[in-house]
Motif scaffolding. Structure first.
Motif, PDB file in Angstrom:
ATOM      1  N   THR A   8     -45.168 116.036  35.120  1.00 53.58           N
ATOM      2  CA  THR A   8     -45.600 115.985  33.733  1.00 53.58           C
ATOM      3  C   THR A   8     -46.488 117.169  33.400  1.00 53.58           C
ATOM      4  O   THR A   8     -47.141 117.744  34.256  1.00 53.58           O
ATOM      5  CB  THR A   8     -46.367 114.682  33.432  1.00 53.58           C
ATOM      6  N   ASN A  11     -49.325 115.955  27.696  1.00 54.64           N
ATOM      7  CA  ASN A  11     -48.842 114.800  26.955  1.00 54.64           C
ATOM      8  C   ASN A  11     -47.352 114.860  26.656  1.00 54.64           C
ATOM      9  O   ASN A  11     -46.888 114.217  25.730  1.00 54.64           O
ATOM     10  CB  ASN A  11     -49.628 114.678  25.648  1.00 54.64           C
ATOM     11  N   PRO A  13     -43.266 114.483  28.001  1.00 56.61           N
ATOM     12  CA  PRO A  13     -42.475 113.750  29.006  1.00 56.61           C
ATOM     13  C   PRO A  13     -41.799 114.688  29.996  1.00 56.61           C
ATOM     14  O   PRO A  13     -41.743 115.903  29.796  1.00 56.61           O
ATOM     15  CB  PRO A  13     -41.420 113.047  28.142  1.00 56.61           C
ATOM     16  N   GLY A  41     -45.597 108.278  23.804  1.00 55.65           N
ATOM     17  CA  GLY A  41     -44.987 107.068  24.353  1.00 55.65           C
ATOM     18  C   GLY A  41     -43.756 107.320  25.206  1.00 55.65           C
ATOM     19  O   GLY A  41     -43.208 106.401  25.802  1.00 55.65           O
ATOM     20  N   SER A  43     -41.903 108.712  28.446  1.00 58.62           N
ATOM     21  CA  SER A  43     -42.157 109.050  29.837  1.00 58.62           C
ATOM     22  C   SER A  43     -41.180 110.109  30.347  1.00 58.62           C
ATOM     23  O   SER A  43     -41.571 111.082  30.976  1.00 58.62           O
ATOM     24  CB  SER A  43     -42.046 107.786  30.698  1.00 58.62           C
ATOM     25  N   GLU A  44     -39.885 109.891  30.085  1.00 59.60           N
ATOM     26  CA  GLU A  44     -38.843 110.791  30.583  1.00 59.60           C
ATOM     27  C   GLU A  44     -37.758 110.966  29.532  1.00 59.60           C
ATOM     28  O   GLU A  44     -37.463 110.042  28.784  1.00 59.60           O
ATOM     29  CB  GLU A  44     -38.172 110.209  31.838  1.00 59.60           C
ATOM     30  N   MET A  61     -39.217 105.013  27.848  1.00 59.52           N
ATOM     31  CA  MET A  61     -40.492 104.889  27.153  1.00 59.52           C
ATOM     32  C   MET A  61     -41.547 104.259  28.068  1.00 59.52           C
ATOM     33  O   MET A  61     -41.223 103.467  28.956  1.00 59.52           O
ATOM     34  CB  MET A  61     -40.310 104.047  25.890  1.00 59.52           C
ATOM     35  N   ASN A  62     -42.798 104.588  27.826  1.00 59.51           N
ATOM     36  CA  ASN A  62     -43.901 104.035  28.606  1.00 59.51           C
ATOM     37  C   ASN A  62     -44.029 102.522  28.447  1.00 59.51           C
ATOM     38  O   ASN A  62     -44.570 101.853  29.314  1.00 59.51           O
ATOM     39  CB  ASN A  62     -45.227 104.697  28.215  1.00 59.51           C
ATOM     40  N   ASP A  63     -43.521 101.978  27.346  1.00 57.86           N
ATOM     41  CA  ASP A  63     -43.640 100.539  27.098  1.00 57.86           C
ATOM     42  C   ASP A  63     -42.505  99.723  27.727  1.00 57.86           C
ATOM     43  O   ASP A  63     -42.425  98.517  27.540  1.00 57.86           O
ATOM     44  CB  ASP A  63     -43.734 100.251  25.600  1.00 57.86           C
ATOM     45  N   GLU A  66     -35.842 101.638  26.554  1.00 53.57           N
ATOM     46  CA  GLU A  66     -35.043 102.855  26.652  1.00 53.57           C
ATOM     47  C   GLU A  66     -34.495 103.171  25.266  1.00 53.57           C
ATOM     48  O   GLU A  66     -34.222 102.261  24.489  1.00 53.57           O
ATOM     49  CB  GLU A  66     -33.873 102.669  27.619  1.00 53.57           C
ATOM     50  N   LYS A  91     -38.308  93.716  25.785  1.00 57.93           N
ATOM     51  CA  LYS A  91     -37.951  95.039  26.275  1.00 57.93           C
ATOM     52  C   LYS A  91     -36.437  95.186  26.208  1.00 57.93           C
ATOM     53  O   LYS A  91     -35.691  94.249  26.481  1.00 57.93           O
ATOM     54  CB  LYS A  91     -38.436  95.254  27.717  1.00 57.93           C
TER      55      LYS A  91
END
Length: 108
Positions: A8, A11, A13, A41, A43-44, A61-63, A66, A91
């Protein structure tokens, strides 16, 4: 050749599985245009091309959700993500590739 970053950077992804630098740059530009709340939010971002859409991407997503989308419209359509994720209630996958719809992960 696999273009992308391995760790990373602040901030932003991780960008993974991009085989063309031009698509990586395009995806990075789209992410830079997103509101900070949405951008932070993610991640990748995985390049996930198909025969129909060579610019298809999958966002993790961090939460725990997808997102499936197209690089061309990513910044504009991700503005809908917060409300769609809230409405989903569980989710799951939010598909922004053509239109916008969401479905929960299958319970196994």
């Amino acid at each position: 050749m696999n273009v992308g970053q391995k760790a990373t950077n602040g901030n932003y992804p991780l960008f993974l599985d991009f085989k063309k630098k031009t698509l990586l740059h395009e995806a990075a530009q789209q992410v830079g245009e997103m509101p900070k709340k949405v951008r932070f939010g993610i991640s990748e971002i995985h390049s996930n091309p198909t025969k129909v859409n060579p610019k298809r991407v999958k966002l993790v997503m961090n939460d725990g959700n997808e997102v499936i989308g197209s690089i061309d419209t990513l910044a504009a359509k991700m503005s809908y993500y917060p409300s769609m994720a809230k409405a989903l209630g569980k989710k799951g996958v939010i598909d922004l590739e053509v239109g916008a719809y969401a479905y929960p992960y299958n319970n196994k």
